[in-house]
Design a protein around this motif. Structure first.
Motif, PDB file in Angstrom:
ATOM      1  N   ALA A 176       0.650  -1.145  -0.053  1.00 51.48           N
ATOM      2  CA  ALA A 176       0.093  -0.034  -0.077  1.00 51.48           C
ATOM      3  C   ALA A 176       0.882   1.225  -0.208  1.00 51.48           C
ATOM      4  O   ALA A 176       0.728   2.194  -0.672  1.00 51.48           O
ATOM      5  N   LEU A 177       1.922   1.267   0.858  1.00 47.87           N
ATOM      6  CA  LEU A 177       2.848   2.503   0.824  1.00 47.87           C
ATOM      7  C   LEU A 177       3.356   2.752  -0.301  1.00 47.87           C
ATOM      8  O   LEU A 177       3.332   3.847  -0.872  1.00 47.87           O
ATOM      9  N   ARG A 178       4.078   1.745  -1.066  1.00 48.23           N
ATOM     10  CA  ARG A 178       4.696   1.949  -2.207  1.00 48.23           C
ATOM     11  C   ARG A 178       3.817   2.282  -3.451  1.00 48.23           C
ATOM     12  O   ARG A 178       4.243   3.253  -4.305  1.00 48.23           O
ATOM     13  N   LEU A 179       2.665   1.787  -3.490  1.00 49.71           N
ATOM     14  CA  LEU A 179       1.501   2.110  -4.523  1.00 49.71           C
ATOM     15  C   LEU A 179       1.002   3.426  -4.350  1.00 49.71           C
ATOM     16  O   LEU A 179       1.023   4.230  -5.446  1.00 49.71           O
ATOM     17  N   ALA A 180       0.835   3.764  -3.246  1.00 54.53           N
ATOM     18  CA  ALA A 180       0.272   5.143  -2.965  1.00 54.53           C
ATOM     19  C   ALA A 180       1.342   6.306  -3.337  1.00 54.53           C
ATOM     20  O   ALA A 180       0.942   7.298  -3.902  1.00 54.53           O
ATOM     21  N   GLN A 184       1.124   8.774  -6.551  1.00 55.15           N
ATOM     22  CA  GLN A 184       1.021  10.079  -5.934  1.00 55.15           C
ATOM     23  C   GLN A 184      -0.330  10.261  -5.327  1.00 55.15           C
ATOM     24  O   GLN A 184      -1.045  11.221  -5.596  1.00 55.15           O
ATOM     25  N   LEU A 185      -0.965   9.583  -4.551  1.00 56.33           N
ATOM     26  CA  LEU A 185      -2.260   9.540  -4.020  1.00 56.33           C
ATOM     27  C   LEU A 185      -2.263  10.500  -2.879  1.00 56.33           C
ATOM     28  O   LEU A 185      -0.955  10.422  -1.964  1.00 56.33           O
ATOM     29  N   ASN A 186      -3.324  11.241  -2.546  1.00 55.86           N
ATOM     30  CA  ASN A 186      -3.626  11.973  -0.875  1.00 55.86           C
ATOM     31  C   ASN A 186      -3.598  10.960   0.022  1.00 55.86           C
ATOM     32  O   ASN A 186      -4.876  10.444   0.165  1.00 55.86           O
ATOM     33  N   THR A 187      -2.560  10.928   0.751  1.00 55.59           N
ATOM     34  CA  THR A 187      -2.666  10.226   2.020  1.00 55.59           C
ATOM     35  C   THR A 187      -2.781  10.652   3.141  1.00 55.59           C
ATOM     36  O   THR A 187      -2.417  10.147   4.430  1.00 55.59           O
ATOM     37  N   SER A 188      -3.449  12.070   3.212  1.00 52.95           N
ATOM     38  CA  SER A 188      -3.435  12.992   4.411  1.00 52.95           C
ATOM     39  C   SER A 188      -4.698  12.149   5.351  1.00 52.95           C
ATOM     40  O   SER A 188      -4.466  12.527   6.628  1.00 52.95           O
ATOM     41  N   ASN A 189      -5.656  11.588   4.992  1.00 53.60           N
ATOM     42  CA  ASN A 189      -6.617  10.799   5.578  1.00 53.60           C
ATOM     43  C   ASN A 189      -6.060   9.868   6.414  1.00 53.60           C
ATOM     44  O   ASN A 189      -6.350   8.543   5.913  1.00 53.60           O
ATOM     45  N   THR A 190      -5.931  10.013   7.588  1.00 51.27           N
ATOM     46  CA  THR A 190      -5.293   8.635   8.294  1.00 51.27           C
ATOM     47  C   THR A 190      -6.566   8.004   9.212  1.00 51.27           C
ATOM     48  O   THR A 190      -6.275   7.395  10.124  1.00 51.27           O
ATOM     49  N   ASP A 196      -8.441  -2.666  11.589  1.00 50.42           N
ATOM     50  CA  ASP A 196      -7.060  -3.166  12.214  1.00 50.42           C
ATOM     51  C   ASP A 196      -5.952  -2.277  11.906  1.00 50.42           C
ATOM     52  O   ASP A 196      -4.848  -2.548  12.247  1.00 50.42           O
ATOM     53  N   ILE A 197      -6.422  -0.953  11.459  1.00 49.97           N
ATOM     54  CA  ILE A 197      -5.503  -0.110  11.115  1.00 49.97           C
ATOM     55  C   ILE A 197      -5.644   1.351  12.084  1.00 49.97           C
ATOM     56  O   ILE A 197      -6.759   1.911  11.837  1.00 49.97           O
ATOM     57  N   LYS A 198      -4.850   1.622  13.031  1.00 51.92           N
ATOM     58  CA  LYS A 198      -5.093   2.962  13.907  1.00 51.92           C
ATOM     59  C   LYS A 198      -4.689   3.975  13.378  1.00 51.92           C
ATOM     60  O   LYS A 198      -3.864   3.869  12.034  1.00 51.92           O
ATOM     61  N   PRO A 199      -5.250   5.214  13.474  1.00 51.03           N
ATOM     62  CA  PRO A 199      -4.732   6.552  12.841  1.00 51.03           C
ATOM     63  C   PRO A 199      -3.236   6.913  12.938  1.00 51.03           C
ATOM     64  O   PRO A 199      -2.734   7.472  12.040  1.00 51.03           O
ATOM     65  N   SER A 200      -2.553   6.311  13.709  1.00 46.92           N
ATOM     66  CA  SER A 200      -1.456   6.497  14.147  1.00 46.92           C
ATOM     67  C   SER A 200      -0.551   5.387  13.298  1.00 46.92           C
ATOM     68  O   SER A 200       0.724   5.661  13.141  1.00 46.92           O
ATOM     69  N   SER A 201      -0.930   4.313  12.630  1.00 47.11           N
ATOM     70  CA  SER A 201      -0.130   3.469  11.799  1.00 47.11           C
ATOM     71  C   SER A 201       0.282   4.304  10.565  1.00 47.11           C
ATOM     72  O   SER A 201      -0.251   5.071  10.060  1.00 47.11           O
ATOM     73  N   LYS A 202       1.516   3.749  10.340  1.00 50.87           N
ATOM     74  CA  LYS A 202       2.347   4.453   9.265  1.00 50.87           C
ATOM     75  C   LYS A 202       1.344   4.024   7.825  1.00 50.87           C
ATOM     76  O   LYS A 202       1.795   4.589   6.671  1.00 50.87           O
ATOM     77  N   TYR A 203       0.497   3.001   7.849  1.00 52.52           N
ATOM     78  CA  TYR A 203      -0.114   2.401   6.530  1.00 52.52           C
ATOM     79  C   TYR A 203      -1.269   3.009   6.630  1.00 52.52           C
ATOM     80  O   TYR A 203      -2.128   2.879   5.444  1.00 52.52           O
ATOM     81  N   ALA A 204      -1.893   3.903   7.522  1.00 53.69           N
ATOM     82  CA  ALA A 204      -3.305   4.371   7.491  1.00 53.69           C
ATOM     83  C   ALA A 204      -3.822   5.210   6.305  1.00 53.69           C
ATOM     84  O   ALA A 204      -4.675   4.933   5.520  1.00 53.69           O
ATOM     85  N   GLY A 205      -2.894   6.123   6.124  1.00 53.97           N
ATOM     86  CA  GLY A 205      -3.137   7.142   4.990  1.00 53.97           C
ATOM     87  C   GLY A 205      -3.268   6.423   3.561  1.00 53.97           C
ATOM     88  O   GLY A 205      -4.170   6.551   2.847  1.00 53.97           O
ATOM     89  N   LEU A 210      -6.085   4.113  -1.039  1.00 47.31           N
ATOM     90  CA  LEU A 210      -6.318   3.110  -2.266  1.00 47.31           C
ATOM     91  C   LEU A 210      -7.506   2.391  -1.991  1.00 47.31           C
ATOM     92  O   LEU A 210      -7.974   2.181  -2.860  1.00 47.31           O
ATOM     93  N   LYS A 211      -8.218   2.391  -0.751  1.00 50.51           N
ATOM     94  CA  LYS A 211      -9.667   1.907  -0.543  1.00 50.51           C
ATOM     95  C   LYS A 211     -10.490   3.160  -1.433  1.00 50.51           C
ATOM     96  O   LYS A 211     -11.485   2.525  -1.995  1.00 50.51           O
ATOM     97  N   LYS A 212     -10.222   4.151  -1.355  1.00 45.21           N
ATOM     98  CA  LYS A 212     -11.110   5.046  -1.850  1.00 45.21           C
ATOM     99  C   LYS A 212     -10.921   5.092  -3.342  1.00 45.21           C
ATOM    100  O   LYS A 212     -11.980   5.103  -4.032  1.00 45.21           O
ATOM    101  N   ILE A 213      -9.860   4.413  -4.109  1.00 46.93           N
ATOM    102  CA  ILE A 213      -9.827   4.248  -5.426  1.00 46.93           C
ATOM    103  C   ILE A 213     -10.407   2.896  -5.955  1.00 46.93           C
ATOM    104  O   ILE A 213     -10.293   2.378  -7.139  1.00 46.93           O
ATOM    105  N   GLY A 214     -10.819   2.184  -4.905  1.00 51.81           N
ATOM    106  CA  GLY A 214     -11.310   0.708  -5.176  1.00 51.81           C
ATOM    107  C   GLY A 214     -10.264  -0.280  -5.271  1.00 51.81           C
ATOM    108  O   GLY A 214     -10.788  -1.337  -5.683  1.00 51.81           O
ATOM    109  N   VAL A 215      -8.820  -0.372  -4.927  1.00 49.46           N
ATOM    110  CA  VAL A 215      -7.918  -1.330  -4.974  1.00 49.46           C
ATOM    111  C   VAL A 215      -8.002  -1.991  -3.892  1.00 49.46           C
ATOM    112  O   VAL A 215      -7.718  -3.205  -4.248  1.00 49.46           O
TER     113      VAL A 215
END
Length: 304
Positions: A176-180, A184-190, A196-205, A210-215
């Motif tokens: 997810a990190l490398r694809l986002a 060049q996706l907007n990852t500001s929404n954590t 199972d992903i907390k807002p503090s997780s580095k994967y959150a944004g 990626l969920k927003k674009i259906g991946v």
């Protein structure tokens, strides 16, 4: 506590040095072939030692053997001084094979993987599989082989619990990190909608973007499972959807991805777009866990 997965555990490895074959058991044939093939597609770089940016032939063999606890020298000429000389007729999987590609002695090394094939980091195509007796190139340049360790037949005994080495394999979170980043996706929404992903997780944004674009949609419980590995089949679906790929003519068929397989369409699309050529043995490795090297190679081809 780190999540653990059921994987075959390598034997207790020892480091091999000197000129002979160490008496201790090294690893299985499956261990050496799977580790070697994990880096298929990694680009070539003269003097390179980093699987992310590129490796030369001897760095590649050194890296592969180091993953199994076996120490090799840095250059092909130095590696040729290790182990015991083996005739071409007696080659076994895991033997180092050497070539004269420069006209001035040992200049290339690869790993024999059976069926008259070897895998190496080539200047033209990066890490790939070739025939040792190829009449157009390798056959006439073959010099000899060395055995630095004896690899045993596959061990189908007890499967023990072991952690996946995420310095080699790609977790779903890392995908997810490398694809986002590449998209060049907007990852500001954590504020992740995955339980199972907390807002503090580095994967959150990245996961949310990626969920927003259906991946990514989550598993049957809506979880993202950021610390889980991802298979090559699963990645094929993710890449097709992330990059909105379409079929481009006829695609190569892989023996382990028949028409009835759920990933057939996605793998076929990747192959038709020249994003994958499989593992070099007629298979795609659909159930193999994706390595970081493979992930980077796929993304690089998609964005060239």
């Amino acid at each position: 506590m780190k999540k653990k997965w059921l994987l075959p555990i390598f034997a207790s490895f020892m480091f091999f040095t000197g000129v002979g074959i160490h008496d201790a058991k090294a690893a299985t044939i499956a261990d050496i072939t799977n580790t070697a093939k994990a880096y298929l597609g990694v680009p070539y770089q003269y003097g390179g030692t980093n699987i992310q940016t590129g490796v030369d032939c001897s760095a590649y063999t050194q890296i592969v053997f180091s993953k199994l606890g076996i120490s090799l020298e840095r250059t092909s000429k130095a590696q040729y001084q290790q182990g015991t000389a083996i005739s071409k007729d007696n080659l076994k999987t895991g033997d180092l094979v050497f070539f004269n590609t420069s006209g001035s002695g040992i200049s290339h090394v690869g790993i024999y993987i059976g069926d008259n094939s070897f895998i190496s980091a080539t200047t033209s195509s990066g890490v790939k599989i070739d025939k040792i007796n190829d009449p157009y190139y390798w056959g006439s340049r073959y010099v000899g082989a060395k055995r630095v360790a004896t690899f045993t037949d596959n061990d189908f005994g007890e499967v023990k619990e072991a952690e996946i080495d995420f310095s080699i394999y790609a977790s779903r979170g890392e995908v997810a990190l490398r694809l986002a980043n590449k998209l060049q996706l907007n990852t500001s929404n954590t504020n992740s909608s995955f339980p199972d992903i907390k807002p503090s997780s580095k994967y959150a944004g990245a996961a949310e973007a990626l969920k927003k674009i259906g991946v990514f949609t989550g598993d049957e419980n809506g979880k993202f499972n950021p610390g889980s590995p991802m298979t090559r089949g699963q990645l094929s679906k993710v890449l097709v959807e992330a990059f909105n790929l379409k079929q481009q003519g006829t695609a190569e068929q892989f023996a382990d991805v028949p028409n009835a397989h759920w990933a057939n369409t996605y793998v076929a699309i990747l192959a038709s777009n020249k994003i994958t050529v499989g593992k070099g043995d007629g298979t795609f490795g659909v159930n193999d866990n994706v390595t970081l090297a493979q992930l980077d190679a796929f993304i690089q081809r998609l964005t060239q």
